[in-house]
Design an enzyme around this catalytic site. Sequence first.
Site, short mmCIF file in Angstrom:
data_model
loop_
_atom_site.label_atom_id
_atom_site.label_comp_id
_atom_site.label_asym_id
_atom_site.label_seq_id
_atom_site.Cartn_x
_atom_site.Cartn_y
_atom_site.Cartn_z
N GLY A 151 -29.88 20.73 2.91
CA GLY A 151 -30.46 21.40 4.06
C GLY A 151 -29.41 22.28 4.68
O GLY A 151 -28.28 22.35 4.20
N GLY A 152 -29.81 22.96 5.74
CA GLY A 152 -28.87 23.82 6.41
C GLY A 152 -27.69 23.04 6.98
O GLY A 152 -26.64 23.60 7.22
N ARG A 196 -26.47 17.32 3.17
CA ARG A 196 -27.28 16.83 2.06
C ARG A 196 -28.42 15.96 2.56
O ARG A 196 -28.28 15.27 3.56
CB ARG A 196 -26.42 15.97 1.14
CG ARG A 196 -25.39 16.77 0.40
CD ARG A 196 -24.26 15.88 -0.06
NE ARG A 196 -23.39 16.64 -0.93
CZ ARG A 196 -23.42 16.56 -2.26
NH1 ARG A 196 -24.22 15.72 -2.85
NH2 ARG A 196 -22.63 17.30 -2.99
N ASP A 232 -34.45 27.85 14.65
CA ASP A 232 -34.19 28.17 13.24
C ASP A 232 -35.47 28.05 12.41
O ASP A 232 -35.53 27.31 11.43
CB ASP A 232 -33.08 27.26 12.70
CG ASP A 232 -32.39 27.86 11.48
OD1 ASP A 232 -32.67 29.05 11.17
OD2 ASP A 232 -31.59 27.17 10.84
#
Length: 668
Positions: free
Chosen positions: A353-354, A357, A469
């Site tokens: 992910g951003g 993990r 986001d």
Amino acid sequence: MVSRILLVILLLKLVASFDNEFIFHGFTDANLSLNGLAQITSSGLLMLTNNTKAGLGHAFHPELLHFKNSSNGEPLSFSTTFVFAMIPEYPDVCGHGLAFAVSPSKEFAGAMPSQHLGLFNTTDNGNSSNHIFAIELDTVMTVDFHDINDNHVGIDINNLISVNSSPVSYFDGKSGGSKSLKLISGDLMQVWIEYDGMDMQLDVTISPIDAPKPASPLLSSKVDLSSVFLDDMYVGFSASTGAATSHHYILGWSFSLNGDAQPLNLSKLPSLPYQESAKKKSHLLLTIALPLAAAGFLLIPIAAIFFVLRRRRKKYGEILEDWEHEYGPHRFSYKDLFKATKGFKEENLLGFGGFGRVYKGVLPSSSTQVAVKKISHESWQGMREFVAEIASMGRLRHRNLVQLLGYCRREGELLLVYEYMPNSSLDNFLFQGKQPALTWSQRFQIIKDVSSGLHYLHEGWEQVVIHRDIKASNVLIDAEFNGKLGDFGLARLHTRGTNPQTTHIVGTLGYLAPEISKTGKATTSSDVYAFGAFLLEVACGRRPIECHPSVEVPGLVEWVLGCWKTGTILEARDPVLGDEYVVKEMELVLTLGLLCSHPDPMARPSMRQVVQFLEGDAPLPPMSADALITSTSAQGYDECFDDFVISDLSTTDRTDRTFSSPFVPGGR
Ligand SMILES: *[C@@H]1O[C@H](CO)[C@@H](O)[C@H](O)[C@H]1NC(C)=O
Ligand SMILES: *[C@@H]1O[C@H](CO)[C@@H](O)[C@H](O)[C@H]1NC(C)=O
Ligand SMILES: *[C@@H]1O[C@H](CO)[C@@H](O)[C@H](O)[C@H]1NC(C)=O
Ligand SMILES: *[C@@H]1O[C@H](CO)[C@@H](O)[C@H](O)[C@H]1NC(C)=O
Ligand SMILES: *[C@@H]1O[C@H](CO)[C@@H](O)[C@H](O)[C@H]1NC(C)=O
Ligand SMILES: *[C@@H]1O[C@H](CO)[C@@H](O)[C@H](O)[C@H]1NC(C)=O
């Protein structure tokens, strides 16, 4: 006897002085020729680039090597291996990449950064008089160079259009299958490049640092290098950055002409800056725990018990402070999460992910499937407030939000536990070709789902929650293909613990509202802007911005706007859909996408209105037909820079962005 020893010494000396072979564990004594941003750090790392935008760096072995067999002029075999890491400035954005290169020069005068990787420029790319052979590790998809994706290894001969390339993966001996790797994960990886001059066979292999060399290569090609190599060539590395940046590091390098490169001794490599403390700790554990264990085994069982307890503490150790007791049910024990994910095993890895993990797990107590996100974070200032927020977000409940079940904290690490989403994230379907391909009705449903989730965050709860986001990769798909918004509020993690004098804007390139770079403040209407970009990407099957500067590809908004202007907005739809879509819905989504992407925050609708438009409860306001659109040709490039995450506003005196498209809904 003595003469025999002398002979051996002499032979050894000869071997040592044979300079067609070298090995470096760290580069402090390597005497490499450096230019551009390249430097050797005090710990011996070769740092090819830092976070300078549109920069490049070269590091080459100082001496020319003889690359051709002097008796028949054929290229010699060679073999090389190196360990590298790419640490992007911000997670998930491109940074551009690095390449191992064999070249007649170590200067690369005239070479360009960004997609040219510091190897070529717009005029000489593809020219056979370059005599450059390179293996690129490319983290940006450049359409002009026919790049297959934004995470690939390619064989380049005089040209950035690779003769062969492959998404990054390695053959895992244990599972017998292929596993993908992400170049910009920041993890250490090792590459082997082996060329057999007789058979013209080139093999390129890559693996994570903790795996043995895979039995089969990633790329295997017949490549004739006889006209590429001159008699004498330099070998080394080139790396570049673009609008987005990475630190490109090489930790160790072994090379051999006409022989196998000596294997690198991984324990002799210098450590990356952020790893330093973690490494020291494990050494400490070994030096204390191992002798203890030995003593326990031989002498006193009590010592063994002590050791076991100690290890368990270390293994399951977590940070739990008094103030956290109030969060009761939201706090998971590390031991449970460790067991749930089988010790955070690679096979349980769902993806990156951003923020770190993500592992799949099954909670031992309830057999519930969960996704555990592991976020490493060096700075823990403000952790108390952050945890308070997380815990309160755990109370946010909506069918279109990925449910946060709780958290756990360890030293340098935060673990977030979410409900498990079997179909992973939307971007896999849109951009990675994950099957089954989404139909229009599924896409339209997902759009409505996300709008409803975001509306709830903005207005449906006791306090306004700004997502910050929104993008396809943060939308997760459940078993019934409903869309759920994930990672809400997490972007704030980046803003914590940074120097209070600087403002850290967080978000993703292409989704950042223009006013954010001016005010530095995320608002509900900057969320709406990102939602607009999201609408367009779902309808068009394109990312809002493909980061290939200088290629004159307009951003997604400009492009759709252009179609709208000429009355052909439906042309902007994802070609994959063909004729399988509902005209009215498609028009609605594309036009609404433009409306939400309006440069003026006041002109954007609220999420409440967006939901009404999508549900057909209110008509879209008419757009003024004579609105002028000036999509500047430099937009593609400028946008990469202008809208990019800016970390220090205090030194940036910015004027309004030059998005001069007075796209005004009628009546305003
Ligand atoms: C990168 O390194 C160069 C020198 O090699 C230095 O001038 C520059 O300030 C550095 N940039 C960043 C962003 O650290
Ligand atoms: C380092 O390399 C340069 C050429 O770039 C050479 O002139 C110099 O002698 C080398 N120094 C050592 C110590 O090998
Ligand atoms: C060079 O070529 C000759 C003739 O083909 C061959 O016998 C020899 O083994 C080659 N040398 C190397 C180092 O490959
Ligand atoms: C491209 O690189 C060559 C050297 O390889 C140089 O002569 C030329 O001027 C460069 N062109 C541009 C546009 O920078
Ligand atoms: C390739 O480069 C050479 C030398 O720089 C130049 O003379 C030639 O015109 C170039 N060829 C092409 C097709 O651009
Ligand atoms: C690797 O380096 C370590 C530390 O320098 C050393 O103890 C070990 O023997 C080396 N291993 C090999 C296979 O050379």
